[in-house]
Design a protein around this motif. Structure first.
Motif, PDB file in Angstrom:
ATOM      1  N   LYS A   1      74.837  38.492  33.846  1.00  0.00           N
ATOM      2  CA  LYS A   1      76.021  38.391  34.710  1.00  0.00           C
ATOM      3  C   LYS A   1      77.178  39.192  34.135  1.00  0.00           C
ATOM      4  CE  LYS A   1      79.820  35.606  35.920  1.00  0.00           C
ATOM      5  NZ  LYS A   1      80.769  36.578  35.434  1.00  0.00           N
ATOM      6  N   GLN A   2      77.410  39.079  32.831  1.00  0.00           N
ATOM      7  CA  GLN A   2      78.525  39.804  32.197  1.00  0.00           C
ATOM      8  C   GLN A   2      78.303  41.318  32.253  1.00  0.00           C
ATOM      9  OE1 GLN A   2      80.703  37.165  32.343  1.00  0.00           O
ATOM     10  NE2 GLN A   2      81.647  38.470  30.820  1.00  0.00           N
ATOM     11  N   ARG A   3      77.065  41.734  32.184  1.00  0.00           N
ATOM     12  CA  ARG A   3      76.773  43.165  32.209  1.00  0.00           C
ATOM     13  C   ARG A   3      77.010  43.760  33.596  1.00  0.00           C
ATOM     14  NH1 ARG A   3      71.018  44.152  30.845  1.00  0.00           N
ATOM     15  NH2 ARG A   3      71.641  42.952  29.036  1.00  0.00           N
ATOM     16  N   TYR A   4      76.656  43.041  34.674  1.00  0.00           N
ATOM     17  CA  TYR A   4      76.687  43.616  36.010  1.00  0.00           C
ATOM     18  C   TYR A   4      77.705  43.004  36.962  1.00  0.00           C
ATOM     19  CZ  TYR A   4      72.312  45.782  34.609  1.00  0.00           C
ATOM     20  OH  TYR A   4      71.359  46.517  33.959  1.00  0.00           O
ATOM     21  N   LEU A   5      78.092  41.755  36.755  1.00  0.00           N
ATOM     22  CA  LEU A   5      78.946  41.051  37.715  1.00  0.00           C
ATOM     23  C   LEU A   5      80.120  40.389  37.009  1.00  0.00           C
ATOM     24  CD1 LEU A   5      76.090  39.315  39.746  1.00  0.00           C
ATOM     25  CD2 LEU A   5      77.360  41.353  40.421  1.00  0.00           C
ATOM     26  N   LYS A   6      80.912  41.174  36.321  1.00  0.00           N
ATOM     27  CA  LYS A   6      82.003  40.611  35.520  1.00  0.00           C
ATOM     28  C   LYS A   6      82.989  39.788  36.337  1.00  0.00           C
ATOM     29  CE  LYS A   6      81.688  43.956  31.939  1.00  0.00           C
ATOM     30  NZ  LYS A   6      81.991  45.175  31.378  1.00  0.00           N
ATOM     31  N   ASN A   7      83.232  40.180  37.585  1.00  0.00           N
ATOM     32  CA  ASN A   7      84.226  39.485  38.399  1.00  0.00           C
ATOM     33  C   ASN A   7      83.649  38.329  39.216  1.00  0.00           C
ATOM     34  OD1 ASN A   7      86.225  41.220  37.485  1.00  0.00           O
ATOM     35  ND2 ASN A   7      85.779  42.729  39.078  1.00  0.00           N
ATOM     36  N   ALA A   8      82.368  38.125  39.137  1.00  0.00           N
ATOM     37  CA  ALA A   8      81.745  37.016  39.876  1.00  0.00           C
ATOM     38  C   ALA A   8      82.037  35.704  39.151  1.00  0.00           C
ATOM     39  CB  ALA A   8      80.242  37.231  39.972  1.00  0.00           C
ATOM     40  N   PRO A   9      82.049  34.598  39.890  1.00  0.00           N
ATOM     41  CA  PRO A   9      82.287  33.301  39.239  1.00  0.00           C
ATOM     42  C   PRO A   9      81.181  32.954  38.248  1.00  0.00           C
ATOM     43  CG  PRO A   9      81.657  33.004  41.538  1.00  0.00           C
ATOM     44  CD  PRO A   9      81.835  34.469  41.330  1.00  0.00           C
ATOM     45  N   GLN A  10      81.578  32.292  37.186  1.00  0.00           N
ATOM     46  CA  GLN A  10      80.634  31.883  36.139  1.00  0.00           C
ATOM     47  C   GLN A  10      79.854  30.653  36.604  1.00  0.00           C
ATOM     48  OE1 GLN A  10      80.585  33.537  33.214  1.00  0.00           O
ATOM     49  NE2 GLN A  10      79.941  32.179  31.611  1.00  0.00           N
TER      50      GLN A  10
ATOM     51  N   ILE B   1      63.932  37.146  39.183  1.00  0.00           N
ATOM     52  CA  ILE B   1      64.465  35.965  39.871  1.00  0.00           C
ATOM     53  C   ILE B   1      65.904  35.690  39.437  1.00  0.00           C
ATOM     54  CG2 ILE B   1      63.655  34.122  38.324  1.00  0.00           C
ATOM     55  CD1 ILE B   1      63.489  34.016  42.143  1.00  0.00           C
ATOM     56  N   VAL B   2      66.237  35.963  38.187  1.00  0.00           N
ATOM     57  CA  VAL B   2      67.620  35.791  37.717  1.00  0.00           C
ATOM     58  C   VAL B   2      68.537  36.770  38.446  1.00  0.00           C
ATOM     59  CG1 VAL B   2      69.143  36.150  35.729  1.00  0.00           C
ATOM     60  CG2 VAL B   2      67.082  34.765  35.487  1.00  0.00           C
ATOM     61  N   VAL B   3      68.111  38.022  38.554  1.00  0.00           N
ATOM     62  CA  VAL B   3      68.887  39.026  39.282  1.00  0.00           C
ATOM     63  C   VAL B   3      69.085  38.582  40.727  1.00  0.00           C
ATOM     64  CG1 VAL B   3      68.665  41.354  40.271  1.00  0.00           C
ATOM     65  CG2 VAL B   3      68.403  41.005  37.815  1.00  0.00           C
ATOM     66  N   HIS B   4      68.033  38.058  41.338  1.00  0.00           N
ATOM     67  CA  HIS B   4      68.113  37.571  42.717  1.00  0.00           C
ATOM     68  C   HIS B   4      69.172  36.471  42.851  1.00  0.00           C
ATOM     69  CE1 HIS B   4      66.298  36.682  46.717  1.00  0.00           C
ATOM     70  NE2 HIS B   4      66.795  35.481  46.455  1.00  0.00           N
ATOM     71  N   GLU B   5      69.114  35.503  41.964  1.00  0.00           N
ATOM     72  CA  GLU B   5      70.070  34.393  42.048  1.00  0.00           C
ATOM     73  C   GLU B   5      71.496  34.843  41.701  1.00  0.00           C
ATOM     74  OE1 GLU B   5      69.335  31.796  43.645  1.00  0.00           O
ATOM     75  OE2 GLU B   5      67.202  32.258  43.664  1.00  0.00           O
ATOM     76  N   LEU B   6      71.633  35.750  40.752  1.00  0.00           N
ATOM     77  CA  LEU B   6      72.971  36.261  40.433  1.00  0.00           C
ATOM     78  C   LEU B   6      73.562  37.051  41.600  1.00  0.00           C
ATOM     79  CD1 LEU B   6      72.604  37.367  36.709  1.00  0.00           C
ATOM     80  CD2 LEU B   6      74.046  35.519  37.601  1.00  0.00           C
TER      81      LEU B   6
END
Length: 163
Positions: A55-64, A118-123
């Motif tokens: 998540k930190q590598r690709y979606l920094k602004n997404a909610p944790q 599957i992690v990428v899918h859910e993220l």
């Protein structure tokens, strides 16, 4: 129920090829050669750390995500391999939003590439709720061979079901 239920929607010639490999006992060796490693992320803590790193590598602004865990209650028969749930709760005068990612426990047994898929899918659901074009573009941004991995996972699930 079709023998190839995980492969519905794929071209018939592709499904027939997988069915032939399965019937001839060649599917397991093919998958083992293609994906020789076993996933070493076995605990919920390790899974959480793994998801947050991606998540930190690709979606920094997404909610944790508040929680990430393996879930043995996810229904493989219904086709659920992972979930991303959002809950809004009122705390005092504020509205708190919390989300959880749950990954089917069977991913403890899969090659690491399938867990990553599957992690990428859910993220991707942190940014896009629906399975639309931008959702899949986001998946491919995080995992360039996303579609191939999704197909191979479906083949792995088929093998697992008929072995």
């Amino acid at each position: 129920m079709s023998k190839m239920r995980f492969l519905t929607g794929y071209p018939p010639e592709l499904v027939e090829r997988v069915e032939r490999l399965l019937d001839n006992g060649e599917l397991a060796p093919w998958l083992a050669k293609r994906y020789p490693e076993r996933n070493d992320i076995q605990t919920d803590k390790a899974l959480y750390d793994y998801v947050i790193e991606i998540k930190q590598r690709y979606l920094k602004n997404a909610p944790q995500p508040a929680r990430v865990q393996y879930d043995n209650q996810l229904d493989l028969i219904g086709g659920t391999l992972g979930t991303n749930t959002f809950a809004s709760r009122v705390q005092g005068s504020k509205l708190k939003r919390k989300n959880e990612i749950r990954i089917a426990t069977l991913f403890r047994e899969t090659p690491p590439e399938f867990l990553n898929m599957i992690v990428v899918h859910e993220l991707a659901h942190l940014k896009e709720k629906d399975h639309n074009k931008s959702f899949y573009q986001m998946c491919c941004h995080m995992q360039p061979d996303y579609h191939q991995l999704e197909f191979d996972l479906r083949v792995w699930l088929t093998l697992r079901e008929y072995s």
